[in-house]
Design a protein around this motif. Structure first.
Motif, PDB file in Angstrom:
ATOM      1  N   VAL A  55      54.738  39.452  37.504  1.00  0.00           N
ATOM      2  CA  VAL A  55      53.913  38.556  38.310  1.00  0.00           C
ATOM      3  C   VAL A  55      53.387  37.389  37.474  1.00  0.00           C
ATOM      4  N   LEU A  56      53.441  36.219  38.062  1.00  0.00           N
ATOM      5  CA  LEU A  56      52.886  35.010  37.446  1.00  0.00           C
ATOM      6  C   LEU A  56      51.382  34.953  37.711  1.00  0.00           C
ATOM      7  N   VAL A  57      50.603  34.728  36.667  1.00  0.00           N
ATOM      8  CA  VAL A  57      49.171  34.495  36.812  1.00  0.00           C
ATOM      9  C   VAL A  57      48.818  33.227  36.053  1.00  0.00           C
ATOM     10  N   VAL A  58      47.679  32.667  36.393  1.00  0.00           N
ATOM     11  CA  VAL A  58      47.202  31.462  35.712  1.00  0.00           C
ATOM     12  C   VAL A  58      45.862  31.766  35.071  1.00  0.00           C
ATOM     13  N   ALA A  68      37.227  31.438  30.293  1.00  0.00           N
ATOM     14  CA  ALA A  68      38.524  31.429  30.965  1.00  0.00           C
ATOM     15  C   ALA A  68      38.689  32.681  31.821  1.00  0.00           C
ATOM     16  N   SER A  69      39.472  32.551  32.878  1.00  0.00           N
ATOM     17  CA  SER A  69      39.674  33.617  33.849  1.00  0.00           C
ATOM     18  C   SER A  69      41.156  33.718  34.203  1.00  0.00           C
ATOM     19  N   TRP A  70      41.715  34.945  34.103  1.00  0.00           N
ATOM     20  CA  TRP A  70      43.072  35.188  34.595  1.00  0.00           C
ATOM     21  C   TRP A  70      42.990  35.382  36.096  1.00  0.00           C
ATOM     22  N   GLU A  71      43.815  34.640  36.845  1.00  0.00           N
ATOM     23  CA  GLU A  71      43.765  34.673  38.302  1.00  0.00           C
ATOM     24  C   GLU A  71      45.154  34.493  38.884  1.00  0.00           C
ATOM     25  N   LEU A  72      45.300  34.946  40.124  1.00  0.00           N
ATOM     26  CA  LEU A  72      46.490  34.607  40.884  1.00  0.00           C
ATOM     27  C   LEU A  72      46.362  33.171  41.369  1.00  0.00           C
ATOM     28  N   PRO A  73      47.466  32.469  41.586  1.00  0.00           N
ATOM     29  CA  PRO A  73      47.367  31.133  42.184  1.00  0.00           C
ATOM     30  C   PRO A  73      46.677  31.215  43.547  1.00  0.00           C
ATOM     31  N   ARG A 143      51.271  32.503  32.740  1.00  0.00           N
ATOM     32  CA  ARG A 143      51.879  33.613  32.013  1.00  0.00           C
ATOM     33  C   ARG A 143      52.392  34.642  33.015  1.00  0.00           C
ATOM     34  N   VAL A 144      53.469  35.296  32.661  1.00  0.00           N
ATOM     35  CA  VAL A 144      54.033  36.365  33.492  1.00  0.00           C
ATOM     36  C   VAL A 144      53.675  37.699  32.848  1.00  0.00           C
ATOM     37  N   PHE A 145      53.115  38.585  33.664  1.00  0.00           N
ATOM     38  CA  PHE A 145      52.726  39.924  33.217  1.00  0.00           C
ATOM     39  C   PHE A 145      53.490  40.977  34.016  1.00  0.00           C
ATOM     40  N   PRO A 146      53.758  42.125  33.407  1.00  0.00           N
ATOM     41  CA  PRO A 146      54.223  43.255  34.215  1.00  0.00           C
ATOM     42  C   PRO A 146      53.123  43.605  35.228  1.00  0.00           C
ATOM     43  N   PHE A 147      53.521  43.926  36.451  1.00  0.00           N
ATOM     44  CA  PHE A 147      52.540  44.237  37.484  1.00  0.00           C
ATOM     45  C   PHE A 147      51.605  45.358  37.048  1.00  0.00           C
ATOM     46  N   ALA A 148      52.136  46.383  36.393  1.00  0.00           N
ATOM     47  CA  ALA A 148      51.309  47.512  35.945  1.00  0.00           C
ATOM     48  C   ALA A 148      50.210  47.034  34.995  1.00  0.00           C
ATOM     49  N   ASP A 149      50.487  46.037  34.175  1.00  0.00           N
ATOM     50  CA  ASP A 149      49.454  45.490  33.279  1.00  0.00           C
ATOM     51  C   ASP A 149      48.351  44.814  34.081  1.00  0.00           C
ATOM     52  N   LEU A 150      48.728  44.113  35.161  1.00  0.00           N
ATOM     53  CA  LEU A 150      47.715  43.455  35.996  1.00  0.00           C
ATOM     54  C   LEU A 150      46.817  44.477  36.681  1.00  0.00           C
ATOM     55  N   VAL A 151      47.382  45.592  37.108  1.00  0.00           N
ATOM     56  CA  VAL A 151      46.562  46.653  37.699  1.00  0.00           C
ATOM     57  C   VAL A 151      45.543  47.130  36.671  1.00  0.00           C
ATOM     58  N   SER A 162      37.785  37.652  42.673  1.00  0.00           N
ATOM     59  CA  SER A 162      37.908  38.568  43.811  1.00  0.00           C
ATOM     60  C   SER A 162      39.282  38.562  44.473  1.00  0.00           C
ATOM     61  N   TYR A 163      39.870  37.407  44.728  1.00  0.00           N
ATOM     62  CA  TYR A 163      41.177  37.366  45.395  1.00  0.00           C
ATOM     63  C   TYR A 163      42.216  38.098  44.558  1.00  0.00           C
ATOM     64  N   SER A 164      42.174  37.880  43.263  1.00  0.00           N
ATOM     65  CA  SER A 164      43.134  38.514  42.368  1.00  0.00           C
ATOM     66  C   SER A 164      42.966  40.022  42.374  1.00  0.00           C
ATOM     67  N   LYS A 165      41.726  40.490  42.233  1.00  0.00           N
ATOM     68  CA  LYS A 165      41.475  41.932  42.241  1.00  0.00           C
ATOM     69  C   LYS A 165      41.922  42.554  43.567  1.00  0.00           C
ATOM     70  N   VAL A 166      41.521  41.941  44.670  1.00  0.00           N
ATOM     71  CA  VAL A 166      41.857  42.491  45.984  1.00  0.00           C
ATOM     72  C   VAL A 166      43.373  42.543  46.165  1.00  0.00           C
ATOM     73  N   ALA A 167      44.068  41.453  45.887  1.00  0.00           N
ATOM     74  CA  ALA A 167      45.517  41.417  46.112  1.00  0.00           C
ATOM     75  C   ALA A 167      46.253  42.399  45.205  1.00  0.00           C
ATOM     76  N   ILE A 168      45.900  42.422  43.943  1.00  0.00           N
ATOM     77  CA  ILE A 168      46.581  43.323  42.988  1.00  0.00           C
ATOM     78  C   ILE A 168      46.351  44.779  43.390  1.00  0.00           C
TER      79      ILE A 168
END
Length: 177
Positions: A55-58, A68-73, A143-151, A162-168
């Motif tokens: 998954v791509l995150v920004v 700084a904050s890691w987030e979904l677009p 940056r692209v992360f493995p989905f399991a890392d984002l979880v 919040s959007y990132s946490k909820v969606a992931i």
């Protein structure tokens, strides 16, 4: 149960697409109360899979956090724009990709006591490079992360938006991951 009755609504302040409004209501017991409402409107978040399981995150600076904050677009839905179109636009502006498939994941109210915002989350797949210019105050690290890392990042508090946490987490639970 007795009903709530709207009596009045007054905008007190506006700045860009945001406004502060006061809503007056008659409560079920007959009393009246004024509630402040921050008017934001609909917003979107996109969980973009650049390939299965990745998954791509920004990462961007957030002045309220002072860091700084890691987030979904994602971002705000423009007047007259549908959330699906906003999700595609935000993915192109922030992520640099267009989704061949964009599927609704969930919707939620980030703070339904004082914020009129409704959040729409989407899953994006079949991505192809197709960037749009970012807003003039947005500076990203992508940056692209493995989905399991984002979880793991969402559960540990490394991802706080919040959007990132909820969606992931919604995607992880729905997919049994």
């Amino acid at each position: 149960m007795a009903s709530w009755t709207p009596l009045d609504s007054t905008v007190r302040y506006t700045h860009g697409r945001l406004a502060l409004r006061e809503d007056t209501w008659r409560l079920p017991d007959g009393s009246e109360r004024v509630y402040p409402v921050l008017v934001v409107g609909p917003c979107v978040g996109v969980l973009p899979f650049v390939e299965p399981g990745r998954v791509l995150v920004v990462r961007q600076y957030r002045h309220l956090q002072r860091g700084a904050s890691w987030e979904l677009p994602g971002g705000g839905v423009l007047p007259g724009e549908e959330p699906l179109a906003a999700a595609q636009r935000e993915l192109r502006e922030e992520g640099g990709y267009r989704a061949g498939r964009l599927e609704p994941l969930t919707h939620f109210y980030p703070a339904n006591a004082y914020l009129d915002e409704i959040g729409y989350c989407f899953v994006a797949t079949d991505l192809v490079p197709d960037p749009l210019p970012a807003d003039d105050d947005e500076f990203f690290e992508r940056r692209v992360f493995p989905f399991a890392d984002l979880v793991g990042m969402a559960l540990s508090g490394e991802i706080t938006e919040s959007y990132s946490k909820v969606a992931i987490l919604q995607y992880a639970l729905a997919a049994g991951r």
